[in-house]
Design a protein around this motif. Structure first.
Motif, PDB file in Angstrom:
ATOM      1  N   ARG A  61       0.792  -1.234   0.000  1.00 45.93           N
ATOM      2  CA  ARG A  61       0.000   0.000   0.000  1.00 45.93           C
ATOM      3  C   ARG A  61       0.822   1.279   0.000  1.00 45.93           C
ATOM      4  N   GLY A  62       2.064   1.214   0.463  1.00 45.93           N
ATOM      5  CA  GLY A  62       2.874   2.416   0.611  1.00 45.93           C
ATOM      6  C   GLY A  62       2.762   2.966   2.021  1.00 45.93           C
ATOM      7  N   TYR A  63       3.660   3.885   2.345  1.00 42.21           N
ATOM      8  CA  TYR A  63       3.693   4.449   3.693  1.00 42.21           C
ATOM      9  C   TYR A  63       2.480   5.326   3.967  1.00 42.21           C
ATOM     10  N   GLU A  64       2.260   6.303   3.120  1.00 42.79           N
ATOM     11  CA  GLU A  64       1.185   7.275   3.352  1.00 42.79           C
ATOM     12  C   GLU A  64      -0.194   6.633   3.341  1.00 42.79           C
ATOM     13  N   ALA A  65      -0.411   5.653   2.479  1.00 43.61           N
ATOM     14  CA  ALA A  65      -1.731   5.029   2.355  1.00 43.61           C
ATOM     15  C   ALA A  65      -2.011   3.999   3.449  1.00 43.61           C
ATOM     16  N   THR A  66      -1.029   3.723   4.288  1.00 45.72           N
ATOM     17  CA  THR A  66      -1.203   2.771   5.384  1.00 45.72           C
ATOM     18  C   THR A  66      -1.382   3.547   6.688  1.00 45.72           C
ATOM     19  N   SER A  67      -2.552   3.410   7.280  1.00 47.57           N
ATOM     20  CA  SER A  67      -2.826   4.116   8.534  1.00 47.57           C
ATOM     21  C   SER A  67      -2.480   3.227   9.724  1.00 47.57           C
TER      22      SER A  67
END
Length: 194
Positions: A23-29
């Motif tokens: 998902r990537g860093y930013e898209a992973t909460s």
């Protein structure tokens, strides 16, 4: 008396790595991480620190695993150039593989997503690239000493070119459904080793 952890930190780190990779860093909460890892937010923070610290630990795990494989492939006894060619062709095949190309490479993804504004991520990406470049340089120097690579070739410049190609293959492979694009680029680069 301290409570024992009710989860396996190693398995949790691997699960986080896979989620960040997909998902990537930013898209992973943090909520995504809590759900995926199956542990409470407090346990997550207590074990791994912040989301950013967890990401850097996952990136380190990914890097160590990939570097171990690259070094092993390039340091086999015997002719060195076939190992370099095999490594590049493996990268091209992985970049074109439907399942693998969707996630790309976590190092490349980090370089694109975080390195422009995250010094810690930049250091890890640069460290990885330095190690890969060194492994390639060593293999190409060995190939030259074994008369596999012409004497007029610069092993360090070739190693840097191949590193850039490997990263580019991951980017192009992730965005393109045309496997000929990465395959042809790889073969043209490998022709420089003749």
């Amino acid at each position: 008396m301290a409570r024992t952890k009710e989860f396996d930190p190693d398995a949790a780190l691997q699960a986080a790595l896979e989620l960040f990779w997909r998902r990537g860093y930013e898209a992973t909460s943090m909520a995504d991480l809590v759900d995926r890892l199956g542990i409470g937010r407090a346990s997550l923070y207590a074990t791994f620190g912040s989301k950013h610290e967890l990401y850097l630990k996952a990136l380190d795990r990914y890097e160590r695993s990939g570097l171990t494989r690259i070094v092993r492939e390039l340091s086999q006894p015997g002719p060195a150039l076939p190992a370099v060619r095999a490594l590049l062709r493996r990268y091209a095949a992985e970049a074109s593989h439907d399942e693998l190309r969707q996630s790309g490479c976590l190092i490349t993804n980090t370089a694109s997503e975080l390195a422009p504004h995250d010094p810690a991520a930049t250091r890890q990406v640069e460290r990885n690239w330095d190690h890969v470049e060194t492994a390639l340089h060593s293999a190409l120097t060995r190939a030259q000493a074994q008369d596999e690579l012409p004497a007029d070739r610069d092993p360090l410049a070739l190693a840097r070119m191949l590193l850039v190609l490997m990263q580019g293959l991951r980017v192009v492979g992730k965005a393109s459904a045309d496997p000929a694009r990465v395959r042809d680029a790889t073969e043209q680069a490998l022709a420089l080793l003749d």
